[in-house]
Design an enzyme around this catalytic site. Sequence first.
Site, PDB file in Angstrom:
ATOM      1  N   GLU A   1       0.750  -1.330   0.114  1.00 56.08           N
ATOM      2  CA  GLU A   1      -0.052   0.114   0.136  1.00 56.08           C
ATOM      3  C   GLU A   1       0.784   1.397  -0.098  1.00 56.08           C
ATOM      4  O   GLU A   1       0.068   2.241   0.482  1.00 56.08           O
ATOM      5  CB  GLU A   1      -1.056  -0.075   1.061  1.00 56.08           C
ATOM      6  N   ASP A   2       2.002   1.131  -0.265  1.00 59.64           N
ATOM      7  CA  ASP A   2       2.957   2.364  -0.512  1.00 59.64           C
ATOM      8  C   ASP A   2       2.541   3.427  -1.528  1.00 59.64           C
ATOM      9  O   ASP A   2       2.451   4.646  -1.580  1.00 59.64           O
ATOM     10  CB  ASP A   2       4.381   1.905  -0.464  1.00 59.64           C
TER      11      ASP A   2
END
Length: 643
Positions: A212-213
Site C-alpha cells: 500500500e505504499d
Amino acid sequence: MTRVDESLKWAEVTAKCKIEGDATEVKFEIFLNSKKVTCQTAKVVGGLASAALRTQKPELWYPARYGKQPSYNLQATLTHQGDVLDTKNKRFGLRRAEVIQRQLDDAEGTTFYFQINNIPIFCGGSNWIPADSFIPKIDPSRYRDWIKLGVEGNQSMIRIWGGGIFEEQHFYDACDEMAHDEFLDLVKREATANVERLRHHPCIVIWAGNNEDYQYRETERLQYDRGDLNPENWLKSNFPARYIYEKVLADVTRELVPDTYYHFGSPFGGKDTTDPTIGDIHQWNVWHGTQERYQAWDKLCGRFVAEFGMEAFPSVKTIDSYLLNGKEDPERHAQSSTVDFHNKALGGERRLAAYLIENIPYSHSPFDYYVYCTQLMQSECVATAFRLWKREWKGPGREHCSGALVWQINDCWPTQSWSIVDYYLRPKLAYYTMKREMADITINMKRSVEEIPADNYTRPYIKEIHKVQLFGTNLFLQDRKYLVRVQAWDLDAGDAISFESPRDPIKFKRNRSTEIAEYKLGDSKHEARTVIAAYLLDPEDGSTVARAVNWPEPLKYVQFPKPKNLRMVIIRTTKGNVIEMEAEVPVKGVALEISDDEGDRVVLEDNCVDLFPGEALPIGVNGLATGEEHKVTIKYLKAALDF
C-alpha cells in the site's frame, strides 16, 4: 535457483555455495525420496562454487488440490584434497510459476492470474499476519496447524502481509508440504539475505515490493511520473521510495529469483491503485472507504483482489478466556470497556454496528447470540465476495477475476477483527462458508431486478421484475456433467413452490464458471417471501455434489419461520461419524457449537449451513460418538420479533 522448461519435461537447478577457508571442490547431489537423481562436482574459485544440474521428467510441485507436493533434497559436500570438510542439505521443490498479464477478449484491461505448471489457477485464499504478538511463542507445530486449516478450508494462496515480519522457515516448510546510499545499501543487503534464505521454497510464486505504499503516494499526492524511467530522478522526488521498489528490489529478485514474478507493490497495476482492470487491488470500500453494501461485491471486482474483509467477534470461548471471571464477568456484554478494548480497528464498533443493522436481525442479549450474529454477518459478506468474484473466472481470455484473498486468516491476540479464524485456531463461521465457496464444484445464485417504466415519457411508475440467476463453477481440470435441481419455498404460505429444473445434465467446462439459467420471481412481494434451493446431482447415482440456498436480502426484513421439528442426530457411516440435521421449514445460518468440557478436540467439517425442507443435511464430525447429541447446541437466525 530453479528453472522448469515450458514443456515440463526437464528442469535445471543452479546450485551455488559460498565457502570460507581452504577447500578445493564441492560435490552437488540431488535426491528424491532418498534416490540420487543427478550430481556434479564444481571447483572452488574465489570462495564460490556453482553448478547447473539438469533433471529429466521432474516430479513437479503443485498447489493443494492440483497435485502432489514432492520435495527434492540438494546436498553439497565440501572437500579439500579428498577430505570431507562439511556437508549442507537444502530441501526444495520444482515448479513453473508465472503471472499471466495479457489483453482480455471481452473487457478492458489485462488478466492477472497465476499459472503453475501451465495450469491457470483461481487463487482463493487469505492474508497472513504474525500469528502472535510474541513471535517466539509460534513453534513449528503451530505454523503447521494454521497452514493445515487453510488447506482444509479449500484455500490455495496465502499472502504474507508487508507490515508483518520475514516469516520463519517453519512457515514456508508447512506451505511447501501442504511462496539514502547507506540506507539503500542496507535495504539491498536485507533483501538479498532474505531472498537467498527463502528462494528454494516452491510455494513462493510472487514477490511484492511493498504493501500500500503506492496507495499512500496517491493519498499524499507525491510525485510520480511513470514515463520517467531514470532511477536517479526518482531519488530527487518527494517519493524516493520508488527507487527501492522499482530499482533495488527489482534488481535483487531479477538476479536471485528470475523464475518468480516480482510485483512493484500491492496494490499496483493500472492508472492508479484502484484501477480494477490491471494488476491487483485492495477492495476496502466495504468496511472502510465508501462503506458499500456487501451485496454489491460484483460491482467492486478487480482482476485480482489481494485484500478485502469484514469484522466479527471471535469464539465465545475466546472472549471468556480474556474476561477475568469468564462467563460470570460483569464486562461480558457487547458494549463493555473490556470488549471494546479488544477491538483495535479505527471506528470498529461503529462500522460493525452499521453492517449489522443494515443486514441482520440481531440482539445484544443474550451475548452469545450477539456474537453469533456478528459471525453470521461476516460469513455472509465473505461468502458473497468469493461467490460473485469466482463467477468472473470465465475461462481463457475471460479471466475477469482470478483470485481473492480475504483479510485475514489469523490473529496475533484474542480480539475482534477481520480474521476468519481466531487467535486460538477456532474457526469463525466465515471459515466454513468460504470453504464451501472455494470447493471444486459449486452452484450458486444471485438475485437481480429489472426495472420497466410504464411508458417512454415518465418515470414515476416503474414495474419491477425480480429474477434469480443460477450459475456454477468447476475448478477441476476436466469437464463435468451434472443434473440441476431447483426448489423454492413460500415463507408466507409455508409451502413449496413449483420450479422447473433443467431436464438434461448441464456441462460444466473445466476450470471456469458456467451460467445455467435465470428464473423470474415476480414482483417485490413475491421475491421477499421466496427461498430457493439449488442442487448439483451426480447423473449416475443422484447423490448431491453441491448445494446452495438463496434468501431474500437484507435478511433483517425476512419473516423467518420457527422450526418446530429441527432434528439433529449423530450417526455412524462408512466415511466416519456425521451430524445429520433436517427441519420442516427453511432455517438460516444453523451453527453448531460444542460444549466447553470437550475443549477444542471436536472438529467439524462444515458449519453455518442453511436447512431446506425435505433434505437431511450431513456434516462430518471428528471427536463425537453416536449418542452424544447433548454435547452439541444449535443457533440459527431468528426474526426480529422473536427476541
